[in-house]
Design a protein around this motif. Structure first.
Motif, PDB file in Angstrom:
ATOM      1  N   ARG A  36      -7.152  -5.924  -3.593  1.00 41.33           N
ATOM      2  CA  ARG A  36      -6.889  -7.094  -2.754  1.00 41.33           C
ATOM      3  C   ARG A  36      -5.477  -7.623  -2.966  1.00 41.33           C
ATOM      4  NH1 ARG A  36     -11.128  -9.452  -0.306  1.00 41.33           N
ATOM      5  NH2 ARG A  36     -13.151  -8.544  -0.702  1.00 41.33           N
ATOM      6  N   ASP A  37      -5.002  -7.574  -4.206  1.00 39.98           N
ATOM      7  CA  ASP A  37      -3.661  -8.067  -4.502  1.00 39.98           C
ATOM      8  C   ASP A  37      -2.578  -7.167  -3.926  1.00 39.98           C
ATOM      9  OD1 ASP A  37      -4.786 -10.185  -5.833  1.00 39.98           O
ATOM     10  OD2 ASP A  37      -4.448  -9.364  -7.840  1.00 39.98           O
ATOM     11  N   SER A  38      -2.775  -5.852  -4.006  1.00 40.09           N
ATOM     12  CA  SER A  38      -1.729  -4.921  -3.579  1.00 40.09           C
ATOM     13  C   SER A  38      -1.760  -4.637  -2.086  1.00 40.09           C
ATOM     14  CB  SER A  38      -1.842  -3.604  -4.347  1.00 40.09           C
ATOM     15  OG  SER A  38      -3.034  -2.931  -3.973  1.00 40.09           O
ATOM     16  N   GLY A  39      -2.921  -4.621  -1.488  1.00 39.83           N
ATOM     17  CA  GLY A  39      -3.012  -4.245  -0.079  1.00 39.83           C
ATOM     18  C   GLY A  39      -3.582  -5.332   0.791  1.00 39.83           C
ATOM     19  N   GLY A  40      -3.415  -6.564   0.393  1.00 40.26           N
ATOM     20  CA  GLY A  40      -4.020  -7.662   1.122  1.00 40.26           C
ATOM     21  C   GLY A  40      -3.443  -7.935   2.490  1.00 40.26           C
ATOM     22  N   LEU A  44      -0.077  -0.478   6.352  1.00 42.28           N
ATOM     23  CA  LEU A  44      -0.158   0.851   5.765  1.00 42.28           C
ATOM     24  C   LEU A  44       1.159   1.208   5.089  1.00 42.28           C
ATOM     25  CD1 LEU A  44      -1.862   2.811   8.688  1.00 42.28           C
ATOM     26  CD2 LEU A  44      -2.937   1.888   6.644  1.00 42.28           C
ATOM     27  N   SER A  45       1.057   1.928   3.982  1.00 41.70           N
ATOM     28  CA  SER A  45       2.262   2.423   3.339  1.00 41.70           C
ATOM     29  C   SER A  45       2.779   3.618   4.149  1.00 41.70           C
ATOM     30  CB  SER A  45       1.960   2.858   1.902  1.00 41.70           C
ATOM     31  OG  SER A  45       1.125   3.991   1.902  1.00 41.70           O
ATOM     32  N   GLU A  46       3.963   4.058   3.809  1.00 36.62           N
ATOM     33  CA  GLU A  46       4.560   5.200   4.518  1.00 36.62           C
ATOM     34  C   GLU A  46       3.700   6.452   4.372  1.00 36.62           C
ATOM     35  OE1 GLU A  46       6.990   7.222   7.005  1.00 36.62           O
ATOM     36  OE2 GLU A  46       7.107   5.085   6.553  1.00 36.62           O
ATOM     37  N   SER A  47       3.202   6.702   3.162  1.00 35.50           N
ATOM     38  CA  SER A  47       2.368   7.890   2.951  1.00 35.50           C
ATOM     39  C   SER A  47       1.044   7.767   3.718  1.00 35.50           C
ATOM     40  CB  SER A  47       2.101   8.111   1.469  1.00 35.50           C
ATOM     41  OG  SER A  47       1.352   7.048   0.931  1.00 35.50           O
ATOM     42  N   ARG A  49       0.663   6.142   6.568  1.00 33.80           N
ATOM     43  CA  ARG A  49       1.000   6.382   7.974  1.00 33.80           C
ATOM     44  C   ARG A  49       1.128   7.869   8.265  1.00 33.80           C
ATOM     45  NH1 ARG A  49       5.286   3.236   7.353  1.00 33.80           N
ATOM     46  NH2 ARG A  49       4.647   1.092   7.135  1.00 33.80           N
ATOM     47  N   GLU A  50       1.783   8.588   7.354  1.00 35.23           N
ATOM     48  CA  GLU A  50       1.942  10.036   7.523  1.00 35.23           C
ATOM     49  C   GLU A  50       0.589  10.735   7.514  1.00 35.23           C
ATOM     50  OE1 GLU A  50       4.562  11.196   4.387  1.00 35.23           O
ATOM     51  OE2 GLU A  50       6.319  10.276   5.323  1.00 35.23           O
ATOM     52  N   GLU A  51      -0.276  10.321   6.601  1.00 33.12           N
ATOM     53  CA  GLU A  51      -1.606  10.928   6.537  1.00 33.12           C
ATOM     54  C   GLU A  51      -2.403  10.612   7.802  1.00 33.12           C
ATOM     55  OE1 GLU A  51      -5.526  11.223   3.657  1.00 33.12           O
ATOM     56  OE2 GLU A  51      -4.197   9.488   3.443  1.00 33.12           O
ATOM     57  N   LEU A  52      -2.313   9.395   8.289  1.00 33.86           N
ATOM     58  CA  LEU A  52      -3.016   9.019   9.509  1.00 33.86           C
ATOM     59  C   LEU A  52      -2.540   9.856  10.693  1.00 33.86           C
ATOM     60  CD1 LEU A  52      -5.002   7.160  10.963  1.00 33.86           C
ATOM     61  CD2 LEU A  52      -3.146   5.491  11.190  1.00 33.86           C
ATOM     62  N   LEU A  53      -1.247  10.054  10.797  1.00 39.59           N
ATOM     63  CA  LEU A  53      -0.691  10.880  11.870  1.00 39.59           C
ATOM     64  C   LEU A  53      -1.191  12.316  11.761  1.00 39.59           C
ATOM     65  CD1 LEU A  53       1.199  11.121  14.294  1.00 39.59           C
ATOM     66  CD2 LEU A  53       3.066  11.511  12.692  1.00 39.59           C
TER      67      LEU A  53
END
Length: 82
Positions: A36-40, A44-47, A49-53
């Motif tokens: 929760r603290d890091s991704g609140g 999306l991080s760059e990696s 986003r790349e994985e999602l693509l």
């Protein structure tokens, strides 16, 4: 985790009530807090986003392959029933 987070009760007390190991629940609560603290912010991080693509491309390719196989089966059945 949710009980500890929402009620503010100690993890040891909640663990005893649920019949689970206190250390296990404490670990889960700590991981939940870190996530929760890091991704609140929900970004999306760059990696990520790349994985999602990559996964979207792979999904599209698999959908096309599935459609080709479906068409092949239909044609095969038509030929076999003649």
């Amino acid at each position: 985790m949710r009980i500890v987070r929402e009620t503010g009760r100690p993890a040891a007390e909640v663990a005893r009530e649920l019949g689970i190991n206190e250390g296990t629940l404490t670990t889960w609560v700590a991981r939940d807090r870190a996530a929760r603290d890091s991704g609140g912010d929900g970004k999306l991080s760059e990696s990520e986003r790349e994985e999602l693509l990559r996964l979207r491309r792979e999904n599209a390719e698999l959908a096309m392959e599935r459609d080709v196989l479906k068409r092949s089966v239909v044609l095969w059945v038509k030929e076999a029933t003649k």
